[in-house]
Design a protein around this motif. Structure first.
Motif, short mmCIF file in Angstrom:
data_model
loop_
_atom_site.label_atom_id
_atom_site.label_comp_id
_atom_site.label_asym_id
_atom_site.label_seq_id
_atom_site.Cartn_x
_atom_site.Cartn_y
_atom_site.Cartn_z
N SER A 240 0.83 -1.20 0.00
CA SER A 240 0.00 0.00 0.00
C SER A 240 0.87 1.26 0.00
CB SER A 240 -0.90 -0.01 1.24
OG SER A 240 -0.14 0.32 2.39
N PRO A 241 0.26 2.43 -0.19
CA PRO A 241 1.03 3.68 -0.15
C PRO A 241 1.73 3.92 1.18
CG PRO A 241 -1.09 4.04 -1.20
CD PRO A 241 -1.12 2.65 -0.62
N SER A 242 1.23 3.32 2.26
CA SER A 242 1.80 3.58 3.59
C SER A 242 2.49 2.38 4.21
CB SER A 242 0.70 4.07 4.55
OG SER A 242 -0.30 3.06 4.71
N MET A 243 2.41 1.22 3.58
CA MET A 243 2.90 0.01 4.23
C MET A 243 3.35 -1.01 3.18
SD MET A 243 0.84 -2.01 7.25
CE MET A 243 0.30 -0.46 7.94
N GLY A 244 4.52 -1.64 3.43
CA GLY A 244 5.02 -2.67 2.54
C GLY A 244 4.36 -4.01 2.81
N LEU A 245 4.67 -4.98 1.95
CA LEU A 245 4.03 -6.29 2.08
C LEU A 245 4.35 -6.97 3.40
CD1 LEU A 245 4.36 -7.75 -1.55
CD2 LEU A 245 2.31 -6.87 -0.42
N ARG A 246 5.59 -6.87 3.86
CA ARG A 246 5.95 -7.52 5.13
C ARG A 246 5.11 -6.96 6.28
NH1 ARG A 246 10.02 -11.03 5.14
NH2 ARG A 246 11.55 -10.96 3.45
N GLU A 247 4.94 -5.64 6.30
CA GLU A 247 4.17 -5.02 7.38
C GLU A 247 2.68 -5.38 7.26
OE1 GLU A 247 7.88 -2.74 6.69
OE2 GLU A 247 6.28 -3.43 5.38
N ILE A 248 2.17 -5.37 6.04
CA ILE A 248 0.76 -5.70 5.83
C ILE A 248 0.47 -7.12 6.30
CG2 ILE A 248 -1.00 -6.14 4.05
CD1 ILE A 248 0.30 -3.84 2.44
N LEU A 249 1.32 -8.06 5.90
CA LEU A 249 1.10 -9.46 6.27
C LEU A 249 1.37 -9.71 7.75
CD1 LEU A 249 2.63 -11.09 3.07
CD2 LEU A 249 0.21 -11.13 3.75
N ALA A 250 2.30 -8.95 8.32
CA ALA A 250 2.59 -9.11 9.74
C ALA A 250 1.39 -8.80 10.62
CB ALA A 250 3.78 -8.22 10.13
N ARG A 251 0.53 -7.89 10.17
CA ARG A 251 -0.69 -7.58 10.93
C ARG A 251 -1.63 -8.78 11.02
NH1 ARG A 251 -3.28 -2.12 8.67
NH2 ARG A 251 -3.47 -3.46 6.85
#
Length: 298
Positions: A240-251
């Protein structure tokens, strides 16, 4: 509200997987429309078969962005001569005039019956069904008529189908599957009501993630070619514009390695802090598309 697009099944497709927040950087519908237009153009230029828009979360804002984003992309891919039938008046489409034309082959067919070649293909919308036949709007001076292709065929008013114009002078046509089309028909749009991790677990495909923290693509071209060669479905996944894939999936308590076949960086030593999604598409799609088609030697 949009009608169904009945274009048969897809094989050997390339999908791009994007978050709803791509257009959510502004609350202004004009800005959302322009950003959707940039995405649609990139998808069409590189002959993408499917655009998947996933939810960043289950908030009302994410759901709204997904709805608007999906609708704008669908609007773009429908030929101009069918848009008033397929789409009713809609506030989400208030600034649709800002969307750039795709100019894909299905949008540039003749508008006069005298210029239509027997056996030529075009998209049409079902106006009504009469017994075992359907009346079709096909962007010509008069409506066409086609037999119902099978007893199990289900379609309603406004649904879009691919047809072959059998005898132009008799206004007769035949509904056919998209696999018979000699030209690119555009992309489909999917809007799963789930977040990224759940979506990636639910589909069978070769999944390629993009990230500035990924392995440098140009150093792993041979591996990439091996991964995409022979794949019936290739999914290129973007953050996303504010978050990379690692961060998105980590949630979702999910590791990138558990849901992606490879995580790549297609830029390398980037000069800007961030790369916008539409920019990432123009950088990434030529590489993956060329490898999948065998245009590049690894």
């Amino acid at each position: 509200m949009h009608a169904k697009v009945l274009l048969g099944t897809l094989t050997s497709l390339i999908s791009i997987v994007l978050p709803a927040s791509v257009i959510g950087v502004s609350e202004d519908l004009r800005v959302k429309t322009v950003r959707a237009g940039l995405i649609g153009r990139a998808a069409a230029i590189f002959r993408v078969n499917e655009v998947v828009i996933y939810l960043d979360d289950h908030s009302a804002g994410s759901l709204d962005n997904q709805r608007v984003f999906s609708k704008l992309l669908r609007y773009m891919v429908v030929p101009q001569y069918l848009r008033k039938i397929v789409f009713k008046k809609d506030e989400d489409l208030r600034f649709a005039g800002l969307l750039p034309p795709l100019k894909i082959p299905s949008h540039t067919v003749p508008s006069s019956i005298k210029h239509v070649t027997p056996g030529s293909f075009r998209l049409a919308s079902i106006v009504k069904a009469v017994r075992n036949r359907v009346v079709l709007e096909a962007g010509l001076e008069k409506k066409l008529v086609a037999p119902v292709p099978s007893p199990t065929f289900k379609a309603g008013e406004g649904d879009m189908v691919l047809i072959s114009v059998e005898e132009p002078s008799k206004l007769s046509a035949k509904i056919v599957g998209s696999d018979l089309s000699p030209f690119y028909l555009g992309y489909r749009v999917a809007s799963p009501k789930i977040t990224l991790g759940k979506f990636l677990r639910s589909v069978d495909a070769t999944k390629i993630g993009t990230s500035k923290h990924g392995v440098l693509a140009w150093r792993r071209v041979h591996e990439l070619k091996t991964i995409v060669s022979g794949s019936e479905r290739i999914m290129i996944v973007f953050g996303s514009p504010s978050m990379g894939l690692r961060e998105i999936l980590a949630r979702e308590k999910t590791n990138v390695e558990d849901v992606l076949d490879i995580l790549i960086n297609t830029v390398g030593d980037q000069g800007t802090e961030t790369i916008r999604t539409e920019e990432a598409l123009y950088i990434t799609l030529p590489l993956i598309s060329s490898l999948s088609k065998g245009y590049l030697e690894a």
